[in-house]
Design an enzyme around this catalytic site. Structure first.
Site, PDB file in Angstrom:
ATOM      1  N   SER A 154       0.858  -1.181   0.000  1.00  0.00           N
ATOM      2  CA  SER A 154       0.000   0.000   0.000  1.00  0.00           C
ATOM      3  C   SER A 154       0.896   1.233   0.000  1.00  0.00           C
ATOM      4  O   SER A 154       1.756   1.379   0.869  1.00  0.00           O
ATOM      5  CB  SER A 154      -0.891  -0.037   1.245  1.00  0.00           C
ATOM      6  N   LYS A 182      -3.007   4.966  -2.400  1.00  0.00           N
ATOM      7  CA  LYS A 182      -3.956   5.775  -1.652  1.00  0.00           C
ATOM      8  C   LYS A 182      -4.317   6.970  -2.530  1.00  0.00           C
ATOM      9  O   LYS A 182      -3.415   7.567  -3.157  1.00  0.00           O
ATOM     10  CB  LYS A 182      -3.314   6.247  -0.346  1.00  0.00           C
ATOM     11  N   ASP A 208      -7.274   3.115  -3.015  1.00  0.00           N
ATOM     12  CA  ASP A 208      -8.009   3.163  -1.750  1.00  0.00           C
ATOM     13  C   ASP A 208      -8.232   4.622  -1.370  1.00  0.00           C
ATOM     14  O   ASP A 208      -7.288   5.378  -1.172  1.00  0.00           O
ATOM     15  CB  ASP A 208      -7.191   2.454  -0.652  1.00  0.00           C
ATOM     16  N   GLU A 233     -11.283   0.919  -3.506  1.00  0.00           N
ATOM     17  CA  GLU A 233     -11.583   0.580  -2.114  1.00  0.00           C
ATOM     18  C   GLU A 233     -12.190   1.785  -1.391  1.00  0.00           C
ATOM     19  O   GLU A 233     -11.636   2.887  -1.437  1.00  0.00           O
ATOM     20  CB  GLU A 233     -10.262   0.140  -1.453  1.00  0.00           C
ATOM     21  N   ASP A 258     -14.073  -1.516   2.748  1.00  0.00           N
ATOM     22  CA  ASP A 258     -13.159  -1.730   3.869  1.00  0.00           C
ATOM     23  C   ASP A 258     -13.877  -1.233   5.133  1.00  0.00           C
ATOM     24  O   ASP A 258     -14.573  -2.012   5.805  1.00  0.00           O
ATOM     25  CB  ASP A 258     -11.844  -0.979   3.596  1.00  0.00           C
ATOM     26  N   GLY A 310      -4.574  -4.487   5.748  1.00  0.00           N
ATOM     27  CA  GLY A 310      -3.517  -4.303   6.739  1.00  0.00           C
ATOM     28  C   GLY A 310      -3.759  -3.048   7.548  1.00  0.00           C
ATOM     29  O   GLY A 310      -4.451  -2.126   7.102  1.00  0.00           O
TER      30      GLY A 310
HETATM   31  O1  SMG Z   1      -0.747  -2.415   6.707  1.00  0.00           O
HETATM   32  O2  SMG Z   1       0.194  -2.417   4.763  1.00  0.00           O
HETATM   33  C1  SMG Z   1      -0.548  -1.926   5.596  1.00  0.00           C
HETATM   34  C2  SMG Z   1      -1.305  -0.666   5.251  1.00  0.00           C
HETATM   35  C3  SMG Z   1      -2.486  -0.980   4.434  1.00  0.00           C
HETATM   36  O3  SMG Z   1      -3.445   0.895   3.390  1.00  0.00           O
HETATM   37  C4  SMG Z   1      -3.451   0.180   4.348  1.00  0.00           C
HETATM   38  N1  SMG Z   1      -4.293   0.330   5.390  1.00  0.00           N
HETATM   39  O4  SMG Z   1      -7.504   1.711   4.675  1.00  0.00           O
HETATM   40  O5  SMG Z   1      -6.619  -0.095   4.056  1.00  0.00           O
HETATM   41  C5  SMG Z   1      -6.548   0.951   4.677  1.00  0.00           C
HETATM   42  C6  SMG Z   1      -5.316   1.359   5.440  1.00  0.00           C
HETATM   43  C7  SMG Z   1      -5.646   1.650   6.879  1.00  0.00           C
HETATM   44  C8  SMG Z   1      -4.514   2.195   7.684  1.00  0.00           C
HETATM   45  S1  SMG Z   1      -4.023   3.748   7.169  1.00  0.00           S
HETATM   46  C9  SMG Z   1      -3.076   4.431   8.385  1.00  0.00           C
HETATM   47 MG    MG Z   2      -8.611   0.653   3.143  1.00  0.00          MG
END
Ligand code: SMG
Ligand code: MG
Length: 386
Positions: A154, A182, A208, A233, A258, A310
């Site tokens: 991510s 993102k 996302d 997402e 999510d 994650g």
């Molecule tokens: O754990 O690799 C990881 C990050 C994955 O993008 C990620 N998580 O919305 O999916 C999501 C975000 C939530 C945490 S953002 C601080």
């Molecule tokens: Mg997400």
């Protein structure tokens, strides 16, 4: 289908709860991680350590990781609040339940509304201890047979397209098999177009938004259809299930939920309404690994692909996520990147690494990690007995 324990009382051996300790640890991220709701630079992580006492008097330790962030920005939970609800409500209820296992502990907390990340961390610690006590790996407990899982990464929002491309190229060089970007309004189409150009047509790519768009953004988000994305997402606020269904009809790229998915029944409803074409499963968000498995089983039964999300977990959560992601319904690569993607040093002795874009599914007794006790002690900022 997995061997997932249901809500019904299980025949698994039960235990008495011994000592419980909450630990807060401080870990710096190797680089800032920016999403549509904020920037993470340092983690303040809450861990749960439990001791389970077996019928023979043997004491076994287990660890859980609470995935709440420091502030209530991803979801309503935050780390100080999670600690408070554990100490004042959840742990006393589990103690009061007498003989327990992980599923029993979760039942003992069920009458409290909300707080899935806090509940999930307690369930997780008890599950880890229970599996260690019986010499069982999490993979065997779940009936998961895949030996490796594909690893996706991510990538946070970058100020410039150039810096984004440099970061993405680095992850491509590391071997990640799927890139997730993102996005937010103003950092979306152009960023996606440039990354698609860089990685070529064959590398899976997804985005996302962490709730950053509105129902009226359908035409704008449909411009992403040109870049052959796996999914979009959580474009809309978490409560807007109907809006996601409308968007799914307007946009060709599959809509993945999510933040909106917090239970099996809510997931079933979102799917029935056409709002969830793909599901991101995060154990912490749904109250633990046992509920995560039930959501997996539901999605398999109705033909909805799932992948494992994650929450910047340490080696504790990442090990368990890798096992979960080895269940058969997890047909898309998860956010199960190497420990080094976020942390210079991990709190486990065998941190997650990637080889040829894949992570080896741990198979040791328990959830699949061993604590690096001296490093953990060095970064502990508070230890509270409960
Ligand atoms: O754990 O690799 C990881 C990050 C994955 O993008 C990620 N998580 O919305 O999916 C999501 C975000 C939530 C945490 S953002 C601080
Ligand atoms: Mg997400």
């Amino acid at each position: 289908m997995s061997n997932a324990p249901s809500n019904a009382p299980s025949n698994a051996p039960t235990f008495t709860l011994g000592a419980i300790e909450l630990r807060r640890i401080a870990l710096a991220l190797v680089a800032p991680f920016r999403t549509s709701f904020g920037v993470e630079t340092d983690r303040d992580i809450l861990l749960v350590r439990v001791e389970l006492i077996g019928s023979d008097g043997a004491v076994t330790e287990g660890w859980g990781e609470c995935v709440a962030l420091a502030e209530p920005t991803y979801s309503p939970e935050y780390v100080d609040g999670a600690q408070h609800v554990m100490l004042s409500h959840l742990i006393p209820a589990v103690r009061n339940a007498g003989q327990i296992d992980a599923a029993g502990a979760t039942r003992a907390m069920a009458h409290f509304h909300g707080h899935p990340m806090a509940k999930g961390a307690i369930e997780m610690a008890i599950l880890d201890a229970q599996l260690r006590a019986t010499g069982t790996s999490f993979a065997d407990f779940l009936g998961a047979t895949r030996l490796t899982v594909p690893s996706g990464v991510s990538v946070g929002i970058h100020d410039t397209v150039d810096s984004l491309l440099t970061t993405v190229q680095g992850y491509m060089d590391d071997g990640y098999v799927r890139i997730k970007l993102k996005i937010e309004p103003g950092s979306d189409i152009e960023h996606v177009a440039a990354v698609r150009e860089l990685i070529g047509p064959d590398t899976p790519l997804q985005v996302d938004a962490n709730t950053a768009y509105r129902r009226t953004d359908g035409a704008h988000l449909a411009r992403l259809d040109a870049y052959d994305l796996l999914l979009i997402e959580q474009p809309l606020p978490e409560a807007d299930i109907i809006g996601h269904a409308q968007l799914a009809a307007e946009v060709e790229t599959p809509i993945c939920l999510d933040e909106s998915l917090v239970s099996t029944s809510g997931t079933a409803d979102a799917i029935a309404l056409g709002a969830c074409e793909i599901a991101n499963i995060k154990p912490g968000r749904v109250g633990g690994y046992l509920e995560a498995v039930r959501i997996h089983d539901l999605c398999v039964s109705v033909g909805i692909p799932v992948w494992c999300g994650g929450m910047l977990e340490t080696g504790i959560g990442r090990a368990a996520n890798a096992v979960l992601a080895s269940l058969p319904g997890f047909t898309l690569p998860g956010d199960i990147s190497a420990s080094t993607r976020f942390y210079a040093q991990d709190i486990v002795t065998d941190p997650i690494t990637i080889h040829d874009g894949h992570v080896t599914v741990p198979r040791s007794p328990g959830l699949g990690f061993d604590i690096d006790q001296s490093f953990l002690d060095r970064i502990t900022t508070a230890a509270i007995s409960a």
